[in-house]
Scaffold this active site. Structure first.
Site, PDB file in Angstrom:
ATOM      1  N   ASP A 199       0.871  -1.236  -0.037  1.00 15.74           N
ATOM      2  CA  ASP A 199      -0.144  -0.118   0.072  1.00 15.74           C
ATOM      3  C   ASP A 199       1.119   1.258  -0.330  1.00 15.74           C
ATOM      4  OD1 ASP A 199      -1.333   2.106   0.701  1.00 15.74           O
ATOM      5  OD2 ASP A 199      -2.749   1.260   2.492  1.00 15.74           O
ATOM      6  N   GLN A 202       0.840   6.352   1.047  1.00 16.51           N
ATOM      7  CA  GLN A 202       1.562   7.735   1.783  1.00 16.51           C
ATOM      8  C   GLN A 202       3.078   7.447   1.394  1.00 16.51           C
ATOM      9  OE1 GLN A 202       0.196  10.002   3.424  1.00 16.51           O
ATOM     10  NE2 GLN A 202      -1.745   8.965   3.740  1.00 16.51           N
ATOM     11  N   CYS A 363      -8.414   6.760  10.030  1.00 14.36           N
ATOM     12  CA  CYS A 363      -8.856   5.235   9.303  1.00 14.36           C
ATOM     13  C   CYS A 363      -7.865   4.159   9.862  1.00 14.36           C
ATOM     14  CB  CYS A 363      -8.719   5.677   8.022  1.00 14.36           C
ATOM     15  SG  CYS A 363      -9.909   6.561   7.240  1.00 14.36           S
TER      16      CYS A 363
HETATM   17  N1  PLP Z   1      -3.847   3.479   2.674  1.00 16.18           N
HETATM   18  C1  PLP Z   1      -3.053   4.392   3.285  1.00 16.18           C
HETATM   19  C2  PLP Z   1      -2.060   4.094   4.022  1.00 16.18           C
HETATM   20  C3  PLP Z   1      -3.721   5.824   3.204  1.00 16.18           C
HETATM   21  O1  PLP Z   1      -3.195   6.724   4.042  1.00 16.18           O
HETATM   22  C4  PLP Z   1      -5.099   5.831   2.679  1.00 16.18           C
HETATM   23  C5  PLP Z   1      -5.646   7.182   2.571  1.00 16.18           C
HETATM   24  O2  PLP Z   1      -5.331   8.037   3.626  1.00 16.18           O
HETATM   25  C6  PLP Z   1      -5.626   4.945   2.080  1.00 16.18           C
HETATM   26  C7  PLP Z   1      -4.896   3.676   1.925  1.00 16.18           C
HETATM   27  C8  PLP Z   1      -6.917   4.979   1.350  1.00 16.18           C
HETATM   28  O3  PLP Z   1      -6.778   5.800   0.023  1.00 16.18           O
HETATM   29  P1  PLP Z   1      -8.001   6.355  -0.741  1.00 16.18           P
HETATM   30  O4  PLP Z   1      -9.002   6.874   0.389  1.00 16.18           O
HETATM   31  O5  PLP Z   1      -7.393   7.375  -1.444  1.00 16.18           O
HETATM   32  O6  PLP Z   1      -8.362   5.015  -1.485  1.00 16.18           O
END
Ligand code: PLP
Length: 406
Positions: A199, A202, A363
């Site tokens: 992922d 960031q 989140c």
């Molecule tokens: N993964 C990480 C580490 C994030 O910081 C975020 C969003 O803050 C996401 C996934 C999800 O991204 P999105 O909401 O653009 O799909």
């Protein structure tokens, strides 16, 4: 030469006033601002060239198709993928991870298999795997992190076995700022036959990425976190793997031939791109990456390193501050609390000073549980932030601390 004041001129929003105070935008982990040229390119396509991609023979359709596919080339080069067929456009990181959870999950996961994630993942890299476990009867295992925000690599090693089919890991934690040792994780996972999804939500805007060197199987990111538009993101996947995965959404563009008896599917990457894509968003993402390249990611990283070092040093000195995440080499995120003050109050009072920070569980509920808190405040930096803005944040925090002490 990296000139932050010059760069700021590319972002008109940074001159806005909030409650009459200059905006100090420190919520870049949630979404970055867009430079003018990204918005201008999108405007131009909407106003002069708009027409659906991959469908028409006419001039406008070809113009948009070419720009859409050019953006794919730009992404491919930026992450150093082997080919454009490995670059799938999605709505963002969340959708990219869900795509893998459904289609890789369908083809590769059986009852009793294990999926490993870390305790510091964003919900987007937890919940799709939990849903997969419910569908398939597989088991979710969690690598804990230490109190300073470092991943517990001994615990990770102990979880590796031949039942593990996929490891999902954030390159950079959106709460702790920890830059995880993804290469080490990928090598260890491959050694037991597991695949790895990184992922990079960031990481993409801070760290040069090379998917071939990393040897990751999947990598996900969002356009809006790298100065691009909302509603568009990327899933990188190794071609050989993507070819073995069934399509996810059915519809136009993802098919080769449609017969009521049997439909055949399109080639990569279109197999995973059903329906009209956000092609103008995709063009905007390409432009955003070109903008980052024009500034230079290495120069951006050096500037952001200075910001984080300065911020950690300054914020640490504020009376009553509680810092979360202090791993060596951490990236552009500082999460904290102030003793005796609710994070919402803190965020609201900073807002009144024109300072935009994130508050709440960010989140990442499991990270909150790790520290036994209901929420935090997060300041996160981008290429256009300055040391003066960090001073403004610290001055604001000191003022709030004084008010609450009275
Ligand atoms: N993964 C990480 C580490 C994030 O910081 C975020 C969003 O803050 C996401 C996934 C999800 O991204 P999105 O909401 O653009 O799909």
């Amino acid at each position: 030469m990296f000139d932050v004041h010059q760069i700021r001129q590319d972002f008109p929003i940074l001159t806005e006033k909030i409650y009459g105070k200059p905006l100090v935008y420190l919520d870049n982990g949630a979404t970055t601002q867009r430079p003018k040229r990204v918005v201008e390119v999108m405007d131009e396509y909407y106003l002069r060239y708009n027409s659906n991609v991959h469908r028409g023979v006419h001039f406008l359709s070809n113009k948009c198709t070419d720009a859409n596919e050019r953006a794919r080339e730009i992404v491919k080069d930026y992450i150093h993928a082997a080919g454009t067929e490995e670059v799938i456009f999605t709505r963002g990181t969340t959708e990219s991870i869900n795509l893998v959870a459904y289609t890789f999950g369908e083809a590769f996961i059986r009852e009793g298999d294990e999926i490993v994630v870390t305790e510091m993942e964003h919900h987007a890299n937890i919940v799709p795997w939990q849903m997969l476990c419910e569908r398939k009867g597989c088991v979710l295992k969690v690598v804990p992190f230490k109190d300073n925000g470092e991943l517990d690599m001994e615990a990770f090693a102990a979880l590796m076995n031949e039942r593990v089919k996929l490891v999902g890991v954030a390159y950079v934690s959106n709460v702790l700022g920890t830059v995880n040792p993804v290469k080490q994780i990928i090598d260890a996972a491959h050694a037991v036959g597991a695949y790895v999804l990184v992922d990079a939500a960031q990481a993409i805007q801070h760290i040069p990425l090379d998917v071939q060197e990393l040897d990751c199987d999947f990598l996900a990111f969002s356009g809006h976190k790298i100065y691009g538009p909302t509603g568009v993101g990327v899933l990188y996947g190794k071609k050989a793997l993507l070819e073995q995965m069934p399509p996810w959404h059915g519809g136009g563009e993802m098919i080769k031939e449609v017969r009521f008896e049997k439909t055949t599917y399109n080639e990569l990457p279109f197999k995973f791109e059903a329906g009209t894509p956000d092609f103008i968003g995709i063009i905007g993402l390409g432009e955003a990456i070109e903008y980052v390249k024009s500034v230079g990611l290495e120069a951006i990283a050096a500037h952001e390193h200075e910001l984080i070092e300065y911020a950690m040093g300054q914020i640490r000195q504020i009376p009553g501050i509680i810092l979360y995440g202090d791993a060596p080499g951490k990236s552009s995120v500082v999460s904290f609390g102030l003793k005796g003050i609710h994070h919402f109050d803190l965020g609201t009072l900073l807002d009144k000073m024109g300072i935009a920070v994130r508050t709440g569980q960010l989140c990442a509920d499991p990270v909150m549980q790790h520290y036994g808190v209901t929420g935090m405040v997060r300041a996160s930096f981008a290429m256009y932030n300055t040391l003066e803005e960090i001073d403004a944040l610290c001055a604001g925090l000191k003022k709030i601390e004084q008010i609450f002490k009275m």
